[in-house]
Design a protein around this motif. Structure first.
Motif, PDB file in Angstrom:
ATOM      1  N   LYS A 116      57.907-176.775 -20.889  1.00 53.04           N
ATOM      2  CA  LYS A 116      59.191-177.375 -21.243  1.00 53.04           C
ATOM      3  C   LYS A 116      60.319-176.992 -20.294  1.00 53.04           C
ATOM      4  CE  LYS A 116      58.985-178.386 -26.199  1.00 53.04           C
ATOM      5  NZ  LYS A 116      59.522-178.032 -27.540  1.00 53.04           N
ATOM      6  N   PHE A 117      60.145-175.894 -19.583  1.00 47.21           N
ATOM      7  CA  PHE A 117      61.198-175.424 -18.681  1.00 47.21           C
ATOM      8  C   PHE A 117      61.423-176.370 -17.510  1.00 47.21           C
ATOM      9  CE2 PHE A 117      57.311-173.719 -16.896  1.00 47.21           C
ATOM     10  CZ  PHE A 117      57.481-173.878 -15.531  1.00 47.21           C
ATOM     11  N   ASP A 118      60.486-177.273 -17.253  1.00 44.38           N
ATOM     12  CA  ASP A 118      60.605-178.195 -16.124  1.00 44.38           C
ATOM     13  C   ASP A 118      60.208-179.594 -16.586  1.00 44.38           C
ATOM     14  OD1 ASP A 118      60.631-178.240 -12.843  1.00 44.38           O
ATOM     15  OD2 ASP A 118      59.186-179.659 -13.669  1.00 44.38           O
ATOM     16  N   ALA A 119      61.115-180.553 -16.472  1.00 41.57           N
ATOM     17  CA  ALA A 119      60.877-181.906 -16.988  1.00 41.57           C
ATOM     18  C   ALA A 119      59.695-182.580 -16.293  1.00 41.57           C
ATOM     19  CB  ALA A 119      62.138-182.756 -16.812  1.00 41.57           C
ATOM     20  N   GLU A 120      59.546-182.349 -14.990  1.00 45.24           N
ATOM     21  CA  GLU A 120      58.461-182.986 -14.243  1.00 45.24           C
ATOM     22  C   GLU A 120      57.103-182.436 -14.682  1.00 45.24           C
ATOM     23  OE1 GLU A 120      57.160-183.991  -9.613  1.00 45.24           O
ATOM     24  OE2 GLU A 120      58.919-182.767 -10.029  1.00 45.24           O
ATOM     25  N   LEU A 121      56.982-181.108 -14.743  1.00 44.60           N
ATOM     26  CA  LEU A 121      55.738-180.481 -15.187  1.00 44.60           C
ATOM     27  C   LEU A 121      55.393-180.876 -16.614  1.00 44.60           C
ATOM     28  CD1 LEU A 121      56.131-176.873 -13.739  1.00 44.60           C
ATOM     29  CD2 LEU A 121      54.228-178.413 -13.279  1.00 44.60           C
ATOM     30  N   HIS A 122      56.406-180.916 -17.463  1.00 47.31           N
ATOM     31  CA  HIS A 122      56.201-181.250 -18.869  1.00 47.31           C
ATOM     32  C   HIS A 122      55.628-182.654 -19.015  1.00 47.31           C
ATOM     33  CE1 HIS A 122      57.940-181.238 -23.211  1.00 47.31           C
ATOM     34  NE2 HIS A 122      56.790-180.603 -23.168  1.00 47.31           N
ATOM     35  N   LEU A 123      56.170-183.600 -18.253  1.00 47.66           N
ATOM     36  CA  LEU A 123      55.689-184.974 -18.315  1.00 47.66           C
ATOM     37  C   LEU A 123      54.279-185.087 -17.727  1.00 47.66           C
ATOM     38  CD1 LEU A 123      56.088-187.950 -18.935  1.00 47.66           C
ATOM     39  CD2 LEU A 123      57.356-188.186 -16.784  1.00 47.66           C
ATOM     40  N   ILE A 124      54.023-184.399 -16.624  1.00 45.97           N
ATOM     41  CA  ILE A 124      52.691-184.437 -16.016  1.00 45.97           C
ATOM     42  C   ILE A 124      51.637-183.938 -16.988  1.00 45.97           C
ATOM     43  CG2 ILE A 124      51.222-183.362 -14.255  1.00 45.97           C
ATOM     44  CD1 ILE A 124      53.617-183.482 -12.344  1.00 45.97           C
ATOM     45  N   LEU A 125      51.918-182.820 -17.677  1.00 46.43           N
ATOM     46  CA  LEU A 125      50.931-182.277 -18.621  1.00 46.43           C
ATOM     47  C   LEU A 125      50.708-183.220 -19.792  1.00 46.43           C
ATOM     48  CD1 LEU A 125      49.218-179.648 -18.824  1.00 46.43           C
ATOM     49  CD2 LEU A 125      50.816-179.789 -16.913  1.00 46.43           C
ATOM     50  N   HIS A 126      51.759-183.884 -20.248  1.00 48.86           N
ATOM     51  CA  HIS A 126      51.596-184.874 -21.311  1.00 48.86           C
ATOM     52  C   HIS A 126      50.663-185.998 -20.857  1.00 48.86           C
ATOM     53  CE1 HIS A 126      54.907-183.144 -23.686  1.00 48.86           C
ATOM     54  NE2 HIS A 126      54.478-183.910 -24.671  1.00 48.86           N
ATOM     55  N   ILE A 127      50.858-186.462 -19.621  1.00 49.92           N
ATOM     56  CA  ILE A 127      50.047-187.565 -19.112  1.00 49.92           C
ATOM     57  C   ILE A 127      48.584-187.134 -18.961  1.00 49.92           C
ATOM     58  CG2 ILE A 127      49.653-189.051 -17.102  1.00 49.92           C
ATOM     59  CD1 ILE A 127      52.721-189.082 -16.725  1.00 49.92           C
ATOM     60  N   LEU A 128      48.354-185.944 -18.424  1.00 48.86           N
ATOM     61  CA  LEU A 128      46.983-185.458 -18.238  1.00 48.86           C
ATOM     62  C   LEU A 128      46.260-185.286 -19.573  1.00 48.86           C
ATOM     63  CD1 LEU A 128      47.530-182.769 -15.437  1.00 48.86           C
ATOM     64  CD2 LEU A 128      46.500-185.031 -15.176  1.00 48.86           C
ATOM     65  N   MET A 129      46.962-184.756 -20.572  1.00 53.08           N
ATOM     66  CA  MET A 129      46.340-184.461 -21.859  1.00 53.08           C
ATOM     67  C   MET A 129      46.255-185.677 -22.778  1.00 53.08           C
ATOM     68  SD  MET A 129      45.400-181.229 -22.385  1.00 53.08           S
ATOM     69  CE  MET A 129      45.792-179.500 -22.071  1.00 53.08           C
ATOM     70  N   LEU A 130      47.215-186.582 -22.668  1.00 51.11           N
ATOM     71  CA  LEU A 130      47.315-187.670 -23.649  1.00 51.11           C
ATOM     72  C   LEU A 130      47.028-189.047 -23.063  1.00 51.11           C
ATOM     73  CD1 LEU A 130      50.510-186.428 -25.543  1.00 51.11           C
ATOM     74  CD2 LEU A 130      48.118-186.020 -26.135  1.00 51.11           C
ATOM     75  N   GLN A 176      58.558-191.251 -25.243  1.00 53.27           N
ATOM     76  CA  GLN A 176      59.813-190.570 -25.552  1.00 53.27           C
ATOM     77  C   GLN A 176      60.318-189.760 -24.358  1.00 53.27           C
ATOM     78  OE1 GLN A 176      59.556-187.847 -28.827  1.00 53.27           O
ATOM     79  NE2 GLN A 176      61.771-187.563 -28.980  1.00 53.27           N
ATOM     80  N   LEU A 177      59.403-189.056 -23.681  1.00 54.68           N
ATOM     81  CA  LEU A 177      59.800-188.272 -22.513  1.00 54.68           C
ATOM     82  C   LEU A 177      60.310-189.169 -21.396  1.00 54.68           C
ATOM     83  CD1 LEU A 177      56.977-185.567 -22.254  1.00 54.68           C
ATOM     84  CD2 LEU A 177      59.357-185.203 -22.888  1.00 54.68           C
ATOM     85  N   LEU A 178      59.684-190.332 -21.227  1.00 49.06           N
ATOM     86  CA  LEU A 178      60.102-191.253 -20.174  1.00 49.06           C
ATOM     87  C   LEU A 178      61.526-191.761 -20.377  1.00 49.06           C
ATOM     88  CD1 LEU A 178      56.856-193.391 -19.693  1.00 49.06           C
ATOM     89  CD2 LEU A 178      57.886-191.854 -18.009  1.00 49.06           C
ATOM     90  N   SER A 179      61.916-191.868 -21.632  1.00 51.46           N
ATOM     91  CA  SER A 179      63.263-192.377 -21.924  1.00 51.46           C
ATOM     92  C   SER A 179      64.360-191.420 -21.451  1.00 51.46           C
ATOM     93  CB  SER A 179      63.416-192.633 -23.428  1.00 51.46           C
ATOM     94  OG  SER A 179      63.344-191.420 -24.158  1.00 51.46           O
ATOM     95  N   HIS A 180      63.993-190.152 -21.235  1.00 56.49           N
ATOM     96  CA  HIS A 180      64.972-189.160 -20.775  1.00 56.49           C
ATOM     97  C   HIS A 180      64.671-188.659 -19.363  1.00 56.49           C
ATOM     98  CE1 HIS A 180      66.474-188.979 -24.887  1.00 56.49           C
ATOM     99  NE2 HIS A 180      65.243-188.742 -25.313  1.00 56.49           N
ATOM    100  N   TYR A 181      63.615-189.189 -18.758  1.00 50.93           N
ATOM    101  CA  TYR A 181      63.210-188.678 -17.453  1.00 50.93           C
ATOM    102  C   TYR A 181      63.966-189.410 -16.342  1.00 50.93           C
ATOM    103  CZ  TYR A 181      60.115-186.950 -13.760  1.00 50.93           C
ATOM    104  OH  TYR A 181      59.608-186.339 -12.642  1.00 50.93           O
ATOM    105  N   PRO A 182      64.552-188.668 -15.403  1.00 43.99           N
ATOM    106  CA  PRO A 182      65.286-189.323 -14.299  1.00 43.99           C
ATOM    107  C   PRO A 182      64.321-190.000 -13.328  1.00 43.99           C
ATOM    108  CG  PRO A 182      65.187-186.944 -13.951  1.00 43.99           C
ATOM    109  CD  PRO A 182      64.593-187.196 -15.307  1.00 43.99           C
ATOM    110  N   LEU A 183      64.308-191.313 -13.314  1.00 42.29           N
ATOM    111  CA  LEU A 183      63.405-192.051 -12.432  1.00 42.29           C
ATOM    112  C   LEU A 183      63.867-191.933 -10.980  1.00 42.29           C
ATOM    113  CD1 LEU A 183      62.797-195.291 -14.516  1.00 42.29           C
ATOM    114  CD2 LEU A 183      61.338-193.272 -14.336  1.00 42.29           C
ATOM    115  N   ARG A 184      62.910-191.751 -10.091  1.00 43.99           N
ATOM    116  CA  ARG A 184      63.213-191.601  -8.673  1.00 43.99           C
ATOM    117  C   ARG A 184      63.190-192.971  -7.989  1.00 43.99           C
ATOM    118  NH1 ARG A 184      62.648-186.151  -8.113  1.00 43.99           N
ATOM    119  NH2 ARG A 184      61.280-185.127  -9.631  1.00 43.99           N
ATOM    120  N   SER A 185      63.903-193.047  -6.888  1.00 38.19           N
ATOM    121  CA  SER A 185      63.923-194.299  -6.135  1.00 38.19           C
ATOM    122  C   SER A 185      62.686-194.444  -5.251  1.00 38.19           C
ATOM    123  CB  SER A 185      65.188-194.356  -5.260  1.00 38.19           C
ATOM    124  OG  SER A 185      65.234-193.229  -4.393  1.00 38.19           O
TER     125      SER A 185
END
Length: 266
Positions: A116-130, A176-185
């Motif tokens: 949770k301390f890092d938004a990018e890592l948190h999202l990556i782990l969600h994607i790998l697991m779910l 839900q995480l994607l809705s708050h994740y800063p999308l890169r260009s």
């Protein structure tokens, strides 16, 4: 790779030597320090579309031997070889019929939430697991790959190098995480390197007391929980992107929760 092939003695079988020669058109020109997950996944997809899991496992074991030989000869740094060996071990885990390491739901979520301390890592782990994506598939995701239908991904299969696309359902927690994740260009969703991700992942498992759990085992965890929820083997194979259903047959011994519940009513 040619140097490794040349050091092999007369006692080596013709079949084994031929296997190394068959690698050359695919991996012969790849620098050893670039032999990462993306390269290895593509190699397996192109060369082993119709191979048995045991055949793929043996071939990846040869790649591992080449990397160790290169480190011994000083052709590549030991640190880089360690990262690439981890990539090989992950792929071997997919095709090793004996390996079935997965996490119960509570421990799975504990590992995810450690990041949770890092938004990018948190999202990556969600994607790998779910979602069950391979590490390479996850790291190359672009913002456009997330649609209303799910996560769009692809793999290259066969000698014709054809892309085979598949859609994986988007878990509500990922949405839900994607809705708050800063999308890169940029084209890619994530900028974190595979090496950095592996270092954080290893540290998390050590701190949480999770033993013998590799990044690729997130994929096993996803498949097992699908099976427990009632998915059949064909459905699991399709979501994982397996063209050979034999690779997904390891999950056949997992008894869906609904079947266990029905048995209790007999």
């Amino acid at each position: 790779m040619r140097l490794y092939q040349g050091r092999r003695g007369d006692s080596d079988s013709f079949k084994d030597l031929s296997a190394y020669r068959l690698m050359l058109p695919h991996l012969g020109k790849v620098p050893l320090d670039l032999l990462d997950t993306l390269v290895l996944e593509r190699y397996v997809e192109v060369r082993h579309e119709h191979s048995k899991p045991s055949t793929i496992e043996r071939d990846l074991t040869r790649v591992r031997a080449i990397l160790r030989f290169a480190a011994k000869k000083g052709l590549v740094s030991a640190a880089r070889v360690a990262d690439n060996l981890a990539s090989v071990s992950d792929l071997v885990g997919e095709y090793d019929d004996q390996r079935m390491r997965w996490l119960e739901q509570g421990q799975r979520d504990e590992l995810i939430n450690w990041f949770k301390f890092d938004a990018e890592l948190h999202l990556i782990l969600h994607i790998l697991m779910l979602s069950g994506l391979r590490l390479g598939e996850c790291l190359r995701l672009a913002p456009a790959d997330f649609t209303g239908a799910g996560i769009q991904t692809w793999s290259i299969k066969g000698r014709g190098r054809k892309r085979r696309h598949r859609t994986v359902p988007l878990h509500p927690r990922i949405r839900q995480l994607l809705s708050h994740y800063p999308l890169r260009s940029s084209e890619r969703m994530f900028c974190m390197s595979e090496t950095t991700l592996r270092r954080y992942f290893t540290e998390a498992c050590e701190r949480l007391g999770i033993n013998d759990f590799r990044i690729h085992d997130c994929r096993h965890t996803y498949a097992v929980h699908l099976r427990l929820a009632g998915a059949d083997i064909d459905e699991i194979a399709k979501l994982l992107g397996h063209t050979n259903i034999e690779t997904a047959s390891r999950y056949a011994n997992i008894v869906p929760a609904r079947v266990s519940a029905l048995t209790g009513r007999l």
